[in-house]
Scaffold this motif. Structure first.
Motif, short mmCIF file in Angstrom:
data_model
loop_
_atom_site.label_atom_id
_atom_site.label_comp_id
_atom_site.label_asym_id
_atom_site.label_seq_id
_atom_site.Cartn_x
_atom_site.Cartn_y
_atom_site.Cartn_z
N SER A 129 3.75 -6.00 -5.21
CA SER A 129 2.19 -5.69 -5.00
C SER A 129 1.38 -6.74 -6.15
O SER A 129 2.30 -7.16 -6.88
CB SER A 129 2.46 -4.41 -5.39
OG SER A 129 0.99 -4.36 -6.17
N GLN A 178 0.11 -1.17 -1.35
CA GLN A 178 0.60 -0.96 -2.67
C GLN A 178 -0.35 -1.54 -3.68
O GLN A 178 0.21 -1.60 -4.50
CB GLN A 178 1.82 -1.80 -3.57
CG GLN A 178 3.21 -2.22 -1.89
CD GLN A 178 3.12 -0.75 -2.09
OE1 GLN A 178 3.96 0.55 -2.08
NE2 GLN A 178 3.43 -0.36 -0.02
N TYR A 180 -4.15 -1.76 -3.50
CA TYR A 180 -4.57 -3.07 -3.18
C TYR A 180 -5.76 -2.76 -2.87
O TYR A 180 -6.40 -3.53 -2.07
CB TYR A 180 -4.26 -4.23 -3.72
CG TYR A 180 -4.96 -4.95 -4.42
CD1 TYR A 180 -4.88 -5.71 -5.14
CD2 TYR A 180 -5.09 -6.40 -3.98
CE1 TYR A 180 -5.41 -5.91 -6.51
CE2 TYR A 180 -6.12 -7.62 -4.19
CZ TYR A 180 -6.01 -7.29 -6.09
OH TYR A 180 -6.65 -8.25 -6.96
N TYR A 208 1.95 2.14 -9.57
CA TYR A 208 1.29 0.68 -10.27
C TYR A 208 0.21 0.69 -11.41
O TYR A 208 -0.61 2.33 -10.90
CB TYR A 208 0.73 -0.15 -8.73
CG TYR A 208 1.52 -0.66 -7.96
CD1 TYR A 208 2.41 -0.94 -7.62
CD2 TYR A 208 2.02 0.76 -6.39
CE1 TYR A 208 3.76 -1.25 -7.01
CE2 TYR A 208 2.61 0.20 -5.98
CZ TYR A 208 3.64 -1.01 -5.79
OH TYR A 208 4.80 -1.02 -5.20
#
Length: 264
Positions: A129, A178, A180, A208
């Protein structure tokens, strides 16, 4: 003359009878892990025909799993553009695309603006990512999203890419980036009216740093003019914890055109 089946023939006769019954009932025996995949394949076959999809955008192509799914399971043979920023995987995809004249591969990421950004390559490449992995919410995937390498990658916007394809009016957008997703959508304000439908992976458990909450992302996609159309069965590998799930959306205007929604 009627022949009496022998004991060796009977299992085969039963299998044929069960297959005929299954076809007549449109019934399939599936393992739970494959239920979501089957639902999505059937849904996309119907949706692509209904919307007359003329371009599939595969963002986060990895090794081409989604491209294979679209070609083999959905049966779509039209134009497809895949984006994969990991150089080795992008080269592999480009070699595979040489035998498919309707498949183009971009060795880039997508985002809100054209730039160069550090990209985190994880132990499990599908979890790589532009965002930094985090184990604050759960450590279950620590062995998979541990960063093995960071490299600078080129980021493009969807608007810039689709400016070269003005004839495509019924686009299907798949986002597997992931965390974004919102940034990719922020780079597509001019293109979204042509994106008839999309699917995105929504994370219930943030993996994340800076990843939007799934309800926030869901609300943002709805604010862009899309309504949920299908939430297929998820993989129960981490039962009873739900890490993430796919959600399919159709543009509100297209639903109205198809008579499935009253015009505002």
């Amino acid at each position: 003359m009627t022949t009496t089946p022998t004991p060796d023939d009977r299992p085969s006769l039963w299998r044929r009878a069960l297959r005929r019954l299954r076809r007549s009932l449109d019934y399939r025996c599936l393992h739970w892990h494959r239920l979501g995949e089957h639902q999505q394949a059937d849904y996309l076959r119907r949706l692509f025909e209904l919307l007359q999809v003329d371009l599939v955008i595969d963002v986060g192509a990895n090794r081409g799993q989604y491209a294979d799914f679209i070609r083999r399971r959905v049966g779509y043979r039209g134009a497809m553009i895949s984006f994969e920023p990991i150089p080795a995987l992008a080269r592999e995809l480009a070699r595979r695309a040489e035998s498919d004249p309707h498949w183009t591969v971009h060795a880039t990421a997508l985002g809100a603006r054209a730039e160069t950004r550090p990209f985190n390559i994880a132990q499990s490449s599908p979890m790589s990512s532009l965002l930094t992995p985090s184990t604050q919410a759960t450590s279950r995937l620590a062995d998979f999203n541990t960063v093995q390498q960071t490299l600078d990658v080129r980021v493009e916007t969807l608007d810039a890419v689709l400016a070269a394809a003005p004839h495509c009016r019924n686009i299907y957008l798949k986002l597997d980036v992931q965390g974004y997703e919102r940034e990719v959508l922020n780079g597509a304000p001019a293109s979204l009216p042509r994106v008839a439908a999309m699917q995105a992976e929504l994370s219930v458990v943030p993996l994340y740093e800076g990843q939007p909450h799934y309800l926030d992302l869901l609300g943002h996609i709805e604010s862009l003019g899309y309504l949920p159309s299908l939430i297929p069965a998820h993989n129960p590998e981490h039962f009873p914890l739900l890490i993430d799930f796919d959600c399919h959306f159709v543009r509100r205007e297209r639903l109205a055109e198809l008579g499935g929604l009253n015009r505002a």
